[in-house]
Design a protein around this motif. Structure first.
Motif, PDB file in Angstrom:
ATOM      1  N   GLY A  82      42.384  11.371  38.703  1.00  0.00           N
ATOM      2  CA  GLY A  82      42.388  11.961  40.034  1.00  0.00           C
ATOM      3  C   GLY A  82      43.739  12.435  40.506  1.00  0.00           C
ATOM      4  O   GLY A  82      43.879  12.948  41.611  1.00  0.00           O
ATOM      5  N   THR A 135      25.239   7.817  38.899  1.00  0.00           N
ATOM      6  CA  THR A 135      25.454   6.567  39.622  1.00  0.00           C
ATOM      7  C   THR A 135      24.205   5.703  39.601  1.00  0.00           C
ATOM      8  O   THR A 135      24.271   4.486  39.350  1.00  0.00           O
ATOM      9  N   THR A 191      34.925   9.342  37.406  1.00  0.00           N
ATOM     10  CA  THR A 191      34.703   8.516  38.590  1.00  0.00           C
ATOM     11  C   THR A 191      35.892   7.593  38.845  1.00  0.00           C
ATOM     12  O   THR A 191      36.038   7.060  39.937  1.00  0.00           O
ATOM     13  N   VAL A 222      38.257   7.797  41.964  1.00  0.00           N
ATOM     14  CA  VAL A 222      38.029   7.169  43.258  1.00  0.00           C
ATOM     15  C   VAL A 222      39.204   6.290  43.665  1.00  0.00           C
ATOM     16  O   VAL A 222      39.502   6.122  44.851  1.00  0.00           O
ATOM     17  N   LEU A 242      41.645   8.680  45.191  1.00  0.00           N
ATOM     18  CA  LEU A 242      41.131   9.389  46.358  1.00  0.00           C
ATOM     19  C   LEU A 242      40.953   8.478  47.562  1.00  0.00           C
ATOM     20  O   LEU A 242      41.015   8.930  48.700  1.00  0.00           O
ATOM     21  N   SER A 243      40.711   7.195  47.332  1.00  0.00           N
ATOM     22  CA  SER A 243      40.513   6.240  48.422  1.00  0.00           C
ATOM     23  C   SER A 243      41.583   5.160  48.349  1.00  0.00           C
ATOM     24  O   SER A 243      41.633   4.383  47.392  1.00  0.00           O
ATOM     25  N   ARG A 250      40.131   1.608  48.162  1.00  0.00           N
ATOM     26  CA  ARG A 250      39.202   1.256  47.099  1.00  0.00           C
ATOM     27  C   ARG A 250      39.750   0.242  46.089  1.00  0.00           C
ATOM     28  O   ARG A 250      39.015  -0.686  45.688  1.00  0.00           O
ATOM     29  N   SER A 287      37.759  -3.098  45.329  1.00  0.00           N
ATOM     30  CA  SER A 287      37.247  -3.291  43.979  1.00  0.00           C
ATOM     31  C   SER A 287      37.618  -4.669  43.434  1.00  0.00           C
ATOM     32  O   SER A 287      36.792  -5.343  42.800  1.00  0.00           O
ATOM     33  N   VAL A 328      31.003   2.970  44.484  1.00  0.00           N
ATOM     34  CA  VAL A 328      31.933   3.938  43.879  1.00  0.00           C
ATOM     35  C   VAL A 328      31.380   5.353  44.014  1.00  0.00           C
ATOM     36  O   VAL A 328      32.091   6.272  44.424  1.00  0.00           O
ATOM     37  N   ILE A 373      31.530   6.574  47.735  1.00  0.00           N
ATOM     38  CA  ILE A 373      32.888   6.910  48.183  1.00  0.00           C
ATOM     39  C   ILE A 373      33.311   8.251  47.619  1.00  0.00           C
ATOM     40  O   ILE A 373      33.883   9.092  48.319  1.00  0.00           O
ATOM     41  N   LEU A 374      33.022   8.466  46.348  1.00  0.00           N
ATOM     42  CA  LEU A 374      33.403   9.711  45.699  1.00  0.00           C
ATOM     43  C   LEU A 374      32.673  10.892  46.325  1.00  0.00           C
ATOM     44  O   LEU A 374      33.280  11.935  46.626  1.00  0.00           O
ATOM     45  N   HIS A 395      33.997  11.664  49.866  1.00  0.00           N
ATOM     46  CA  HIS A 395      35.302  12.338  49.819  1.00  0.00           C
ATOM     47  C   HIS A 395      35.134  13.828  49.482  1.00  0.00           C
ATOM     48  O   HIS A 395      35.747  14.694  50.110  1.00  0.00           O
TER      49      HIS A 395
END
Length: 226
Positions: A33, A92, A171, A174, A177-178, A181, A185, A215, A218-219, A222
């Motif tokens: 990412g 997912t 993925t 994430v 991007l977050s 997270r 996690s 996950v 959230i992805l 975003h």
């Protein structure tokens, strides 16, 4: 970005050619990412940053295009491929089902040594949070799950999960991007490990499914905002 700056699990990757080195760096930055979807890949600049000629950069980009990680657009050149939201939802859902069941079936075969490995993964992930190392955090995240699923007696199931990982590795983005997270996690992993220690199959399966769905959500959230 230097050509040998990219580390995996704290170890220098084995590099045999400049092409392989460029490919590894670009792929990891896309998957993690660091290079967001839609980012233009300017060949001249990449070559200068990595200290190589433009030839291996062009070839690496062609290889990434073949893997659907890069797209070539007229007048815009190479860009990091965007995500397909429907594909993320489908993957997912499938992964949450497969991984939840794999974890349940693995519990009777997870011994003290494997428990210690899982605890070590969590400790290393926490160190990555402190150093803001999202790249190795993502690698350790995959390692944590792999160490659970590989104990499942259903080897075909494990191979199916592994193949899906290879097709949905992006993925991992994430974690970049977050901002919240990685810490979330880790807490989820601690809950999963606790349930494994207690041999609570129902809880482990539910936690794994919820973890995977979170996950994906959230992805998707975003990407919808972009």
């Amino acid at each position: 970005m230097k050509i040998f700056d990219l580390l995996a699990n704290g170890k220098q990757p084995v590099i045999t050619t400049k092409l392989e080195a460029v490919y590894n760096v670009l792929r990891e930055n896309i998957v993690s990412g660091k290079l967001e979807p839609g980012t233009r890949l300017i060949i001249k600049k990449i070559a200068q940053d990595l200290g190589v000629s433009e030839i291996p950069v062009r070839e690496a980009i062609r290889m990434l295009e073949a893997q659907n990680l890069v797209t070539m657009t007229p007048h815009a050149g190479a860009q990091v491929a965007t995500f397909d939201l429907d594909d993320i939802r489908e993957v997912t859902d499938i992964r949450s089902l497969l991984e939840g069941y794999a974890a349940r079936t693995a519990i009777p075969f997870i011994g003290d040594e494997a428990i210690a490995d899982l605890e070590m993964c969590i400790e290393e992930m926490e160190r990555c949070i402190h150093t803001e190392d999202n790249v190795n955090f993502g690698i350790l995240n995959r390692k944590f799950h792999q160490k659970i699923y590989e104990h499942s007696p259903l080897k075909r199931l494990y191979r199916m999960i592994y193949e899906m990982w290879d097709g949905s590795e992006r993925t991992r983005a994430v974690f970049s991007l977050s901002k919240r997270r990685p810490q979330e996690s880790v807490q989820e992993h601690k809950a999963i490990l606790k349930a494994i220690k207690e041999h609570d199959g129902d809880t482990v399966e539910k936690l794994i499914r919820d973890h995977r769905q979170r996950v994906g959500s959230i992805l998707i959230d975003h990407l919808k905002k972009k």
